[in-house]
Design a protein around this motif. Structure first.
Motif, PDB file in Angstrom:
ATOM      1  N   ALA A   1      45.033  45.929  32.597  1.00  0.00           N
ATOM      2  CA  ALA A   1      44.599  47.290  32.882  1.00  0.00           C
ATOM      3  C   ALA A   1      45.025  47.729  34.278  1.00  0.00           C
ATOM      4  CB  ALA A   1      43.090  47.397  32.728  1.00  0.00           C
ATOM      5  N   ASN A   2      45.274  46.796  35.166  1.00  0.00           N
ATOM      6  CA  ASN A   2      45.637  47.123  36.544  1.00  0.00           C
ATOM      7  C   ASN A   2      46.973  46.507  36.932  1.00  0.00           C
ATOM      8  OD1 ASN A   2      44.698  44.469  36.530  1.00  0.00           O
ATOM      9  ND2 ASN A   2      44.056  44.591  38.657  1.00  0.00           N
ATOM     10  N   THR A   3      47.914  46.486  36.022  1.00  0.00           N
ATOM     11  CA  THR A   3      49.160  45.786  36.317  1.00  0.00           C
ATOM     12  C   THR A   3      49.999  46.512  37.364  1.00  0.00           C
ATOM     13  OG1 THR A   3      51.098  44.733  35.351  1.00  0.00           O
ATOM     14  CG2 THR A   3      50.427  46.797  34.347  1.00  0.00           C
ATOM     15  N   PRO A   4      50.519  45.818  38.362  1.00  0.00           N
ATOM     16  CA  PRO A   4      50.169  44.432  38.646  1.00  0.00           C
ATOM     17  C   PRO A   4      48.854  44.344  39.401  1.00  0.00           C
ATOM     18  CG  PRO A   4      51.786  45.160  40.249  1.00  0.00           C
ATOM     19  CD  PRO A   4      51.550  46.316  39.291  1.00  0.00           C
ATOM     20  N   GLY A   5      48.113  43.288  39.130  1.00  0.00           N
ATOM     21  CA  GLY A   5      46.882  43.030  39.877  1.00  0.00           C
ATOM     22  C   GLY A   5      47.238  42.482  41.245  1.00  0.00           C
ATOM     23  N   LEU A   6      46.703  43.065  42.278  1.00  0.00           N
ATOM     24  CA  LEU A   6      47.027  42.679  43.656  1.00  0.00           C
ATOM     25  C   LEU A   6      46.038  41.639  44.165  1.00  0.00           C
ATOM     26  CD1 LEU A   6      48.492  43.046  46.380  1.00  0.00           C
ATOM     27  CD2 LEU A   6      46.943  44.967  46.813  1.00  0.00           C
ATOM     28  N   VAL A   7      46.560  40.544  44.721  1.00  0.00           N
ATOM     29  CA  VAL A   7      45.743  39.517  45.368  1.00  0.00           C
ATOM     30  C   VAL A   7      46.124  39.516  46.846  1.00  0.00           C
ATOM     31  CG1 VAL A   7      45.035  37.101  45.392  1.00  0.00           C
ATOM     32  CG2 VAL A   7      45.816  38.149  43.235  1.00  0.00           C
ATOM     33  N   ASP A   8      45.218  39.974  47.688  1.00  0.00           N
ATOM     34  CA  ASP A   8      45.485  40.037  49.123  1.00  0.00           C
ATOM     35  C   ASP A   8      45.432  38.655  49.758  1.00  0.00           C
ATOM     36  OD1 ASP A   8      45.914  42.848  49.693  1.00  0.00           O
ATOM     37  OD2 ASP A   8      43.806  43.143  49.185  1.00  0.00           O
ATOM     38  N   ALA A   9      46.074  38.529  50.906  1.00  0.00           N
ATOM     39  CA  ALA A   9      46.205  37.245  51.589  1.00  0.00           C
ATOM     40  C   ALA A   9      44.863  36.608  51.953  1.00  0.00           C
ATOM     41  CB  ALA A   9      47.067  37.404  52.845  1.00  0.00           C
ATOM     42  N   HIS A  10      43.853  37.370  52.226  1.00  0.00           N
ATOM     43  CA  HIS A  10      42.586  36.785  52.677  1.00  0.00           C
ATOM     44  C   HIS A  10      41.574  36.581  51.560  1.00  0.00           C
ATOM     45  CE1 HIS A  10      43.739  38.276  56.920  1.00  0.00           C
ATOM     46  NE2 HIS A  10      44.241  37.092  56.663  1.00  0.00           N
ATOM     47  N   TYR A  11      41.928  36.890  50.313  1.00  0.00           N
ATOM     48  CA  TYR A  11      41.013  36.674  49.184  1.00  0.00           C
ATOM     49  C   TYR A  11      40.975  35.191  48.838  1.00  0.00           C
ATOM     50  CZ  TYR A  11      39.062  36.795  44.487  1.00  0.00           C
ATOM     51  OH  TYR A  11      38.283  36.568  43.376  1.00  0.00           O
ATOM     52  N   ARG A  12      39.789  34.635  48.693  1.00  0.00           N
ATOM     53  CA  ARG A  12      39.652  33.214  48.389  1.00  0.00           C
ATOM     54  C   ARG A  12      38.832  32.955  47.125  1.00  0.00           C
ATOM     55  NH1 ARG A  12      43.231  33.494  51.344  1.00  0.00           N
ATOM     56  NH2 ARG A  12      43.612  32.340  53.259  1.00  0.00           N
ATOM     57  N   GLY A  13      38.509  33.998  46.380  1.00  0.00           N
ATOM     58  CA  GLY A  13      37.738  33.823  45.147  1.00  0.00           C
ATOM     59  C   GLY A  13      38.615  33.415  43.975  1.00  0.00           C
ATOM     60  N   GLU A  14      37.997  33.318  42.816  1.00  0.00           N
ATOM     61  CA  GLU A  14      38.713  32.921  41.607  1.00  0.00           C
ATOM     62  C   GLU A  14      39.749  33.977  41.218  1.00  0.00           C
ATOM     63  OE1 GLU A  14      37.959  31.478  36.984  1.00  0.00           O
ATOM     64  OE2 GLU A  14      36.318  32.454  38.081  1.00  0.00           O
ATOM     65  N   LEU A  15      40.943  33.515  40.862  1.00  0.00           N
ATOM     66  CA  LEU A  15      41.945  34.416  40.285  1.00  0.00           C
ATOM     67  C   LEU A  15      41.482  34.808  38.903  1.00  0.00           C
ATOM     68  CD1 LEU A  15      45.327  32.665  41.157  1.00  0.00           C
ATOM     69  CD2 LEU A  15      44.362  34.702  42.210  1.00  0.00           C
ATOM     70  N   LYS A  16      41.425  36.101  38.653  1.00  0.00           N
ATOM     71  CA  LYS A  16      41.034  36.591  37.331  1.00  0.00           C
ATOM     72  C   LYS A  16      42.078  37.580  36.850  1.00  0.00           C
ATOM     73  CE  LYS A  16      36.142  35.783  37.878  1.00  0.00           C
ATOM     74  NZ  LYS A  16      34.803  36.300  37.617  1.00  0.00           N
ATOM     75  N   VAL A  17      42.218  37.657  35.549  1.00  0.00           N
ATOM     76  CA  VAL A  17      43.177  38.548  34.918  1.00  0.00           C
ATOM     77  C   VAL A  17      42.394  39.676  34.264  1.00  0.00           C
ATOM     78  CG1 VAL A  17      44.931  38.718  33.113  1.00  0.00           C
ATOM     79  CG2 VAL A  17      44.807  36.665  34.538  1.00  0.00           C
ATOM     80  N   CYS A  18      42.713  40.928  34.627  1.00  0.00           N
ATOM     81  CA  CYS A  18      42.056  42.100  34.043  1.00  0.00           C
ATOM     82  C   CYS A  18      42.807  42.472  32.762  1.00  0.00           C
ATOM     83  CB  CYS A  18      42.061  43.244  35.056  1.00  0.00           C
ATOM     84  SG  CYS A  18      41.083  44.658  34.532  1.00  0.00           S
ATOM     85  N   ALA A  19      42.509  41.749  31.691  1.00  0.00           N
ATOM     86  CA  ALA A  19      43.251  41.862  30.431  1.00  0.00           C
ATOM     87  C   ALA A  19      42.795  43.060  29.608  1.00  0.00           C
ATOM     88  CB  ALA A  19      43.081  40.589  29.614  1.00  0.00           C
ATOM     89  N   ILE A  20      43.745  43.593  28.827  1.00  0.00           N
ATOM     90  CA  ILE A  20      43.440  44.662  27.884  1.00  0.00           C
ATOM     91  C   ILE A  20      44.245  44.434  26.610  1.00  0.00           C
ATOM     92  CG2 ILE A  20      45.204  46.217  28.859  1.00  0.00           C
ATOM     93  CD1 ILE A  20      43.281  48.564  28.071  1.00  0.00           C
ATOM     94  N   ASN A  21      43.610  44.678  25.477  1.00  0.00           N
ATOM     95  CA  ASN A  21      44.276  44.595  24.182  1.00  0.00           C
ATOM     96  C   ASN A  21      44.771  45.993  23.826  1.00  0.00           C
ATOM     97  OD1 ASN A  21      45.086  44.389  21.541  1.00  0.00           O
ATOM     98  ND2 ASN A  21      43.153  43.563  20.768  1.00  0.00           N
ATOM     99  N   LEU A  22      46.081  46.185  23.840  1.00  0.00           N
ATOM    100  CA  LEU A  22      46.658  47.495  23.533  1.00  0.00           C
ATOM    101  C   LEU A  22      46.971  47.674  22.050  1.00  0.00           C
ATOM    102  CD1 LEU A  22      48.985  47.958  26.631  1.00  0.00           C
ATOM    103  CD2 LEU A  22      46.711  48.937  26.223  1.00  0.00           C
ATOM    104  N   ASP A  23      46.660  46.670  21.230  1.00  0.00           N
ATOM    105  CA  ASP A  23      46.855  46.800  19.788  1.00  0.00           C
ATOM    106  C   ASP A  23      45.710  47.634  19.217  1.00  0.00           C
ATOM    107  OD1 ASP A  23      46.540  46.059  16.851  1.00  0.00           O
ATOM    108  OD2 ASP A  23      48.411  45.013  17.351  1.00  0.00           O
ATOM    109  N   ALA A  24      46.036  48.647  18.444  1.00  0.00           N
ATOM    110  CA  ALA A  24      45.024  49.555  17.906  1.00  0.00           C
ATOM    111  C   ALA A  24      44.241  48.968  16.733  1.00  0.00           C
ATOM    112  CB  ALA A  24      45.687  50.862  17.470  1.00  0.00           C
ATOM    113  N   HIS A  25      44.732  47.867  16.133  1.00  0.00           N
ATOM    114  CA  HIS A  25      44.120  47.381  14.903  1.00  0.00           C
ATOM    115  C   HIS A  25      43.653  45.931  14.934  1.00  0.00           C
ATOM    116  CE1 HIS A  25      45.582  51.114  13.217  1.00  0.00           C
ATOM    117  NE2 HIS A  25      46.799  50.809  13.656  1.00  0.00           N
TER     118      HIS A  25
END
Length: 149
Positions: A79-103
């Motif tokens: 949903a936010n491609t590309p997802g930005l990870v700043d240099a000072h972020y130290r939390g878990e990497l997460k993927v903001c996924a979206i299903n674009l298939d309508a069915h």
């Protein structure tokens, strides 16, 4: 030819997680894997954990991007491609996924490759306010302007 390389500290938040790897030598993106089983309904968005944290050095940023095969075959994107990870972020990497298939729902299994992480050098920008910008061939031509006769 010598390529630039950086050391990227990485921490497994879950000891069972596979570390990201490049699928082929010379690839730009490291494959990120899901750390959970997920079913995404059509058009559903969800944060999917990777079980990893990284320490990106100053002057660089991480960009989490979709995998082209999953985008084409299943409609999995971000949903936010590309997802930005700043240099000072130290939390878990997460993927903001979206299903674009309508069915069809998308079934993601723990350990499945779901995204790519690209680390790039990013300069610090110092803004300089001006009264007028320089002239270019494109000018103010925006979205789709290069395809107009």
């Amino acid at each position: 030819m010598t390529l630039d390389a950086i050391d990227l500290p990485i921490k497994r938040l879950d000891p069972t997680v596979e570390l990201p790897v490049y699928a082929y030598e010379g690839d730009a993106g490291l494959d990120l894997r899901s750390n959970e089983d997920v079913v995404l309904a059509p058009f559903e968005r969800r944060l999917i954990g990777t079980g990893l944290a990284i320490a990106i050095p100053d002057g660089y940023a991480g960009f989490v991007q979709p995998r082209s095969g999953l985008a084409l075959k299943k409609g999995l994107s971000m949903a936010n491609t590309p997802g930005l990870v700043d240099a000072h972020y130290r939390g878990e990497l997460k993927v903001c996924a979206i299903n674009l298939d309508a069915h069809e729902p998308i079934v993601i299994s723990k350990g499945e490759r779901i995204a790519q992480l690209v680390i790039q050098r990013v300069p610090q920008v110092h803004l300089r306010e001006v009264e007028q910008l320089d002239e270019t061939d494109r000018g103010e031509g925006g979205f789709g302007s290069s395809g107009v006769n």
